[in-house]
Design a protein around this motif. Structure first.
Motif, PDB file in Angstrom:
ATOM      1  N   SER A  86     -94.489 122.919  37.522  1.00  0.00           N
ATOM      2  CA  SER A  86     -94.005 124.213  38.021  1.00  0.00           C
ATOM      3  C   SER A  86     -94.573 125.361  37.196  1.00  0.00           C
ATOM      4  N   LEU A  89     -98.108 125.965  38.448  1.00  0.00           N
ATOM      5  CA  LEU A  89     -98.109 126.613  39.756  1.00  0.00           C
ATOM      6  C   LEU A  89     -97.631 128.054  39.676  1.00  0.00           C
ATOM      7  N   VAL A  94    -102.647 131.730  43.554  1.00  0.00           N
ATOM      8  CA  VAL A  94    -102.233 131.016  44.764  1.00  0.00           C
ATOM      9  C   VAL A  94    -103.378 130.215  45.364  1.00  0.00           C
ATOM     10  N   ARG A  97    -105.033 124.556  44.788  1.00  0.00           N
ATOM     11  CA  ARG A  97    -104.587 123.637  45.830  1.00  0.00           C
ATOM     12  C   ARG A  97    -104.475 122.200  45.361  1.00  0.00           C
ATOM     13  N   VAL A 104    -101.233 120.454  46.029  1.00  0.00           N
ATOM     14  CA  VAL A 104    -100.098 121.361  45.835  1.00  0.00           C
ATOM     15  C   VAL A 104     -99.480 121.582  47.216  1.00  0.00           C
ATOM     16  N   ALA A 106     -96.796 123.266  50.013  1.00  0.00           N
ATOM     17  CA  ALA A 106     -96.255 124.603  50.278  1.00  0.00           C
ATOM     18  C   ALA A 106     -94.885 124.749  49.626  1.00  0.00           C
ATOM     19  N   GLU A 108     -93.744 123.160  46.889  1.00  0.00           N
ATOM     20  CA  GLU A 108     -93.929 123.311  45.445  1.00  0.00           C
ATOM     21  C   GLU A 108     -94.323 124.741  45.103  1.00  0.00           C
ATOM     22  N   ARG A 109     -95.272 125.263  45.850  1.00  0.00           N
ATOM     23  CA  ARG A 109     -95.745 126.628  45.620  1.00  0.00           C
ATOM     24  C   ARG A 109     -94.587 127.614  45.749  1.00  0.00           C
ATOM     25  N   ARG A 110     -93.793 127.445  46.814  1.00  0.00           N
ATOM     26  CA  ARG A 110     -92.678 128.352  47.066  1.00  0.00           C
ATOM     27  C   ARG A 110     -91.623 128.280  45.958  1.00  0.00           C
ATOM     28  N   ALA A 112     -92.002 127.150  42.784  1.00  0.00           N
ATOM     29  CA  ALA A 112     -92.530 127.103  41.416  1.00  0.00           C
ATOM     30  C   ALA A 112     -91.973 128.195  40.512  1.00  0.00           C
TER      31      ALA A 112
END
Length: 129
Positions: A86, A89, A94, A97, A104, A106, A108-110, A112
């Motif tokens: 986390s 990320l 952004v 990937r 990665v 979506a 996890e990205r959201r 992080a």
């Protein structure tokens, strides 16, 4: 650029022409910090596996790599710490990937940034004791 197993200790010592490289392999060296990685302005793929990065705060210089898509840090002590993924990320652009050979997602990205804030609070609390 491939400087693998050269026992390098400071990223700032990497030749200046590396700034234009899109793929940089710096695995199996002795990097304990990532200061100087900012010089790789055009890097898309960066491998720093099997170095000596031990602390989450050492990941901060990755923030400047706006085009980074693939990052590998396995084999560093930092990769075994809770909150490592986390933090990566939340720190990296952004455009990232793949991290350590895994896509990665979506979700996890959201999640992080919130996960990193929570984990930082835990680490700060432990450090203050």
């Amino acid at each position: 650029l491939a400087l693998v197993g050269e026992l390098c200790t400071d990223i700032a010592d990497v030749p200046a022409f590396a700034a234009a490289c899109e793929t940089v392999y710096l695995s199996n060296n002795c990097f304990a910090a990532l200061d100087g990685v900012q010089a790789f302005r055009h890097v898309l793929q960066l491998s720093l596996t099997n170095n000596c990065v031990l602390h989450l705060d050492r990941l901060e210089p990755l923030r400047s790599l706006d085009m980074l898509e693939v990052l590998a840090l396995e084999g560093n002590g930092v990769a075994a710490l809770p909150g490592y993924r986390s933090r990566c990320l939340a720190t990296c652009a952004v455009s990232l990937r793949r991290l350590d050979g895994r896509d990665v997602t979506a979700r996890e990205r959201r999640d992080a940034a919130a996960a990193d804030r929570r984990d930082r609070a835990v680490w700060d609390d432990r450090r203050d004791r």
